[in-house]
Design an enzyme around this catalytic site. Sequence first.
Site, short mmCIF file in Angstrom:
data_model
loop_
_atom_site.label_atom_id
_atom_site.label_comp_id
_atom_site.label_asym_id
_atom_site.label_seq_id
_atom_site.Cartn_x
_atom_site.Cartn_y
_atom_site.Cartn_z
N HIS A 132 74.73 75.83 -3.94
CA HIS A 132 74.72 76.07 -2.50
C HIS A 132 75.52 75.03 -1.71
CE1 HIS A 132 71.29 73.32 -3.14
NE2 HIS A 132 71.48 72.91 -1.91
N ASP A 133 75.57 73.80 -2.18
CA ASP A 133 76.29 72.75 -1.45
C ASP A 133 77.56 72.30 -2.16
OD1 ASP A 133 74.86 72.52 0.89
OD2 ASP A 133 73.49 70.99 0.12
N LYS A 136 80.35 70.42 -0.38
CA LYS A 136 80.22 69.02 0.00
C LYS A 136 81.00 68.08 -0.92
CE LYS A 136 75.78 69.31 2.43
NZ LYS A 136 74.37 68.87 2.46
N HIS A 161 81.62 72.53 5.21
CA HIS A 161 81.33 72.65 3.77
C HIS A 161 81.00 74.07 3.31
CE1 HIS A 161 76.97 72.19 4.78
NE2 HIS A 161 76.78 72.83 3.65
N ASP A 214 65.28 76.38 1.37
CA ASP A 214 66.06 75.17 1.65
C ASP A 214 65.43 74.34 2.77
OD1 ASP A 214 68.32 73.52 1.13
OD2 ASP A 214 69.34 74.34 2.89
#
Length: 270
Positions: A132-133, A136, A161, A214
């Site tokens: 999900h990230d 980043k 991001h 989240d």
Amino acid sequence: MALKPQVRTVLAYVIAASAWIWLSNLVLRHLVSNTEALGLWQSVKGTVFVVVTGALLYVMLDRDYRRMKQSNLRLLQGNEEALRALVHAMDIRHKETRDHSDRVMRMTLALARLAGIGGEELRRIRFGALLHDIGKLALPDAILIKPGPLTEEEITVMRTHPRLGYDLLQQVDFLRDAVDIPYNHHERWDGGGYPRGLRAEQIPLAARVFSVVDVWDALSFPRVYKPAWPEDEVIAYLRKIAGSQLDPALVALFLANYDDIKRAGMAPEA
């Protein structure tokens, strides 16, 4: 030199079919002398040939299909192991709590199943939640692990991001269909999120499911910029933002099955 599976299949079929034709013809000539009877038996022989070779082809193709399916499964498992290593490195870099990405992935899958999602969509959710990230990776540490509040400029950079994650996943064939969560998990039910300002059911269901988990995880565990919240305050906050930030139906589903979903997140997969 090892033969390719398709070559082995064709070769075995040709050998078996040729042997049947020649041997059956020899047997019929030996046993049947009447011309009319011979024609009838030739028709029977041809029918048997079609049935037997069809069955043989099915067995051989099914065997090769099973082997390919097992190979694809091993490849998928290998890809997931590599992704897990990358994600764990990301969690360490971002100073996330231990097991963060795996935990939210497991809880997202649990909530997704309760929401009626199944089949291939669960695979996409699995990878999407795990990554999900991923966007980043392209952001500087000065923003990612800054202990204090971000400036307006830093917030603008941070909000890139999801798009960066989308662009990264589009470069990997088996992850191109897993972008719903990385690209949309910061959208809000009321349309005030980013990067596209989607609202309500315009937001993909996978992203709406993940967002509930989240938010819970972000509040329940310490981050570089805050301590963990007490559990009752986390639950109260989820109820508060249902219908504004989060899909209210999914928040209700999450809270109705809270213990089971939390247990799924805390227990590593077998």
